[in-house]
Design a protein around this motif. Structure first.
Motif, mmCIF file in Angstrom:
data_model
loop_
_atom_site.group_PDB
_atom_site.id
_atom_site.type_symbol
_atom_site.label_atom_id
_atom_site.label_comp_id
_atom_site.label_asym_id
_atom_site.label_seq_id
_atom_site.Cartn_x
_atom_site.Cartn_y
_atom_site.Cartn_z
ATOM 1 N N VAL A 262 0.794 -1.240 0.000
ATOM 2 C CA VAL A 262 0.000 0.000 0.000
ATOM 3 C C VAL A 262 0.820 1.281 0.000
ATOM 4 N N SER A 263 2.129 1.177 0.297
ATOM 5 C CA SER A 263 2.931 2.399 0.414
ATOM 6 C C SER A 263 4.223 2.315 -0.393
ATOM 7 N N HIS A 264 4.671 3.474 -0.847
ATOM 8 C CA HIS A 264 5.927 3.556 -1.610
ATOM 9 C C HIS A 264 7.128 3.842 -0.710
ATOM 10 N N LEU A 265 6.873 4.039 0.597
ATOM 11 C CA LEU A 265 7.963 4.444 1.497
ATOM 12 C C LEU A 265 8.902 3.271 1.798
ATOM 13 N N PRO A 266 10.197 3.557 2.030
ATOM 14 C CA PRO A 266 11.137 2.486 2.381
ATOM 15 C C PRO A 266 10.761 1.853 3.728
ATOM 16 N N ILE A 267 11.067 0.563 3.863
ATOM 17 C CA ILE A 267 10.694 -0.183 5.069
ATOM 18 C C ILE A 267 11.925 -0.864 5.666
ATOM 19 N N LEU A 268 12.239 -0.519 6.898
ATOM 20 C CA LEU A 268 13.332 -1.176 7.610
ATOM 21 C C LEU A 268 12.750 -2.028 8.735
ATOM 22 N N VAL A 269 13.593 -2.940 9.228
ATOM 23 C CA VAL A 269 13.179 -3.776 10.361
ATOM 24 C C VAL A 269 14.267 -3.701 11.424
ATOM 25 N N ASP A 270 13.844 -3.568 12.674
ATOM 26 C CA ASP A 270 14.758 -3.523 13.815
ATOM 27 C C ASP A 270 14.563 -4.801 14.634
ATOM 28 N N PRO A 271 15.404 -5.823 14.383
ATOM 29 C CA PRO A 271 15.227 -7.078 15.116
ATOM 30 C C PRO A 271 15.769 -7.012 16.543
ATOM 31 N N SER A 272 16.463 -5.933 16.889
ATOM 32 C CA SER A 272 17.015 -5.811 18.245
ATOM 33 C C SER A 272 15.903 -5.497 19.242
ATOM 34 N N HIS A 273 15.205 -4.369 19.009
ATOM 35 C CA HIS A 273 14.062 -4.068 19.878
ATOM 36 C C HIS A 273 12.923 -5.042 19.606
ATOM 37 N N GLY A 274 12.890 -5.553 18.390
ATOM 38 C CA GLY A 274 11.809 -6.467 17.999
ATOM 39 C C GLY A 274 11.831 -7.791 18.731
ATOM 40 N N THR A 275 12.993 -8.174 19.272
ATOM 41 C CA THR A 275 13.067 -9.443 20.010
ATOM 42 C C THR A 275 13.602 -9.230 21.423
ATOM 43 N N GLY A 276 14.495 -8.258 21.584
ATOM 44 C CA GLY A 276 15.095 -8.022 22.900
ATOM 45 C C GLY A 276 16.136 -9.067 23.279
ATOM 46 N N ARG A 277 16.441 -9.961 22.337
ATOM 47 C CA ARG A 277 17.350 -11.079 22.653
ATOM 48 C C ARG A 277 18.471 -11.181 21.640
ATOM 49 N N ARG A 278 19.688 -11.164 22.144
ATOM 50 C CA ARG A 278 20.855 -11.240 21.259
ATOM 51 C C ARG A 278 20.787 -12.444 20.331
ATOM 52 N N ASP A 279 20.374 -13.598 20.879
ATOM 53 C CA ASP A 279 20.378 -14.821 20.062
ATOM 54 C C ASP A 279 19.297 -14.828 18.981
ATOM 55 N N SER A 280 18.380 -13.877 19.048
ATOM 56 C CA SER A 280 17.316 -13.841 18.030
ATOM 57 C C SER A 280 17.571 -12.799 16.948
ATOM 58 N N VAL A 281 18.561 -11.960 17.170
ATOM 59 C CA VAL A 281 18.763 -10.835 16.242
ATOM 60 C C VAL A 281 19.167 -11.305 14.836
ATOM 61 N N LEU A 282 20.154 -12.196 14.758
ATOM 62 C CA LEU A 282 20.598 -12.636 13.419
ATOM 63 C C LEU A 282 19.502 -13.393 12.656
ATOM 64 N N PRO A 283 18.863 -14.390 13.296
ATOM 65 C CA PRO A 283 17.798 -15.087 12.557
ATOM 66 C C PRO A 283 16.698 -14.146 12.067
ATOM 67 N N MET A 284 16.317 -13.178 12.908
ATOM 68 C CA MET A 284 15.220 -12.292 12.498
ATOM 69 C C MET A 284 15.684 -11.228 11.489
ATOM 70 N N ALA A 285 16.967 -10.886 11.510
ATOM 71 C CA ALA A 285 17.498 -9.981 10.474
ATOM 72 C C ALA A 285 17.451 -10.705 9.133
#
Ligand code: PEP
Ligand code: MN
Length: 349
Positions: A262-285
Motif C-alpha cells: 500500500v505504500s511507496h515508502l522504504p521499510i526497515l526492520v529492527d530485530p534488536s528491539h523487535g526481540t530483545g534477545r541477542r540470540d534472536s537478532v541474526l535469525p530475524m534480520a
C-alpha cells in the motif's frame, strides 16, 4: 485528491497547477515519478472541485484517493521512494541499507570502537542514542549534545551517515542540525506535534512503529510528517506488544509485505528491539530481508554486559560481521544486493 500530470508536462505547467491548488486554499504536494509527476492535494475536509483542475494545461487526470493516508500511499506514487545521502548510501533502492551501532552513545571511546567495527564490516549508517526514551527516569538518559558531536566526528572519520532519535521539539532541532536521519521512536509515533515539526525539516525521518499501532495508524503517522512537506519518511518495524513471553516484543514481519503493497515508502526492520534477545537478532534480520525489507537496524556493542542500555539485545561486532555475510547471501535470492562498503578509514585501523 490527486492530480496526475501528463508525461510531457512542463515544469511551468506543474507550477501553474500547484498555484491553482494554493488559490483554492489547499496544499499541493508535487511528487515527481519516473514517468510523470503527481500532485497530491491536502488540506481539504471534503471534495475538491475537480472540474477546474482537470481542464488545466498538462493535466492528464484528477483522481480521488480513497485511503485515509494519501501522500504515503502507492495510489499517489507508484514507484518506491529511495532516500539518498551525501555519503553515497541510500535507503529504499535495490541495495540494502544497514544501520548499526549501540543503543546509547556512552563515551567517545565506546562509540568510536563500535563505529570502527561496524564500518569495517560494511555498514553504511551508524546509530546511537543521544537522547534516550527510558521507562525509568532513573535510568541513563543519554549524553545529549556531547553524543551528537561524537557521532558527527564518526561521520567524518568513517563516512557513515548518522541516525539518532529526537525525543521532543527541543531535541528535534539539535538532532536535525547534527544527524543525517532523525529517528522518531515507538513511544512518540503518535506525538502529532512532533511529527508535524519533523515534517517541516529537510532531513529524512526514520519513523518507528508504535508498540501497539495498527498499520493504518503507522501510515497516518508518516502522513503527518509528509503533509508538512517532508516526503523522506522511512518506516521501521520494531516489534509490537503481544501475549508472547519468550521475547521483549513480537517482531511483526508480516507488516513488511503489507506495507509494501500500500505504500511507496522504504521499510526497515529492527530485530534488536523487535526481540530483545541477542540470540534472536541474526535469525530475524535474515528473515526481515527474506520478507522484503529494505534493510535492518541493529544494536551492536563491544561490551554488551557493561552497556548502559539494551545490553541483552546488543550483538557483538563479530556477530554483526557474520550477519552482514549472511545478508549478502540472502539478498540476491530476493532480488536485492548488499554493498559492503568498507571505508578506507576503517580498513586502515
Ligand atoms: C531505539 O532505537 O533505541 C529505541 C528506543 O527504539 P524504539 O523507539 O523502537 O523503542
Ligand atoms: Mn535500544
Amino acid at each position: 485528491m490527486l492530480v496526475v500530470m501528463k508525461a510531457q508536462a512542463t515544469p511551468e505547467e506543474i507550477q501553474a497547477v500547484c498555484d491553482h491548488i494554493v488559490q483554492l486554499g489547499f496544499r499541493p504536494h508535487p511528487l515527481p515519478g519516473a514517468q510523470r509527476t503527481a500532485i497530491g492535494i491536502t488540506g481539504n475536509q471534503g471534495e475538491v472541485d475537480r472540474g477546474n483542475l482537470a481542464s488545466l494545461s498538462g493535466v492528464a487526470e484528477v483522481i480521488r484517493v480513497s485511503k485515509a493516508y494519501k501522500l504515503a500511499s502507492r495510489d499517489v506514487k507508484e514507484e518506491d521512494t529511495v532516500v539518498r545521502f551525501a555519503t553515497g548510501a541510500a535507503i529504499g533502492g535495490r541495495d540494502l541499507a544497514v544501520i548499526a551501532g549501540p543503543c546509547s552513545i556512552e563515551s567517545r571511546e565506546q562509540a568510536f570502537a563500535i563505529a570502527e567495527q561496524v564500518a569495517a564490516a560494511g555498514a553504511q549508517f551508524f546509530r546511537g542514542g543521544a537522547y534516550k526514551p527510558r521507562t525509568s527516569p532513573y535510568a541513563f538518559q543519554g549524553l545529549g549534545l556531547e553524543a551528537l558531536k561524537i557521532m558527527s566526528e564518526i561521520r567524518e572519520k568513517f563516512g557513515l551517515a548518522i541516525v539518532t532519535e529526537a525525543l521532543d521539539s527541543e531535541t528535534l532541532d539539535l538532532v536535525a542540525e547534527w544527524a543525517d536521519v532523525v529517528q522518531i521512536g515507538a513511544r512518540n509515533m503518535q506525538n502529532f506535534s512532533l511529527l508535524k515539526k519533523a515534517g517541516r525539516l529537510r532531513k529524512p525521518v526514520l519513523l518507528k512503529r508504535g508498540m501497539s499501532a495498527t498499520m493504518e495508524e503507522f501510515l497516518m503517522a508518516a502522513e503527518y510528517v509528509m503533509s508538512e512537506g517532508n516526503y523522506e519518511v522511512i518506516l521501521c518495524e520494531r516489534g509490537v506488544r503481544t501475549f508472547a513471553d519468550h521475547a521483549r516484543n513480537t517482531l511483526d514481519l508480516s507488516i513488511v509485505p503489507a506495507l509494501r503493497h500500500v505504500s511507496h515508502l522504504p521499510i526497515l526492520v529492527d530485530p534488536s528491539h523487535g526481540t530483545g534477545r541477542r540470540d534472536s537478532v541474526l535469525p530475524m534480520a535474515r528473515a526481515a530481508i527474506a520478507a522484503g525489507a529494505d534493510g535492518v537496524m541493529v544494536e551492536v556493542h563491544n561490551h554488551p554486559e557493561k552497556a548502559l542500555s539494551d545490553g541483552p539485545q546488543s550483538i557483538y561486532p563479530a556477530q554483526f560481521a557474520e550477519m552482514m555475510q549472511e545478508l549478502e547471501q540472502i539478498a540476491p535470492v530476493v532480488g536485492r544486493n548488499l554493498l559492503r562498503r568498507v571505508t578506507a578509514a576503517a580498513a586502515a585501523e
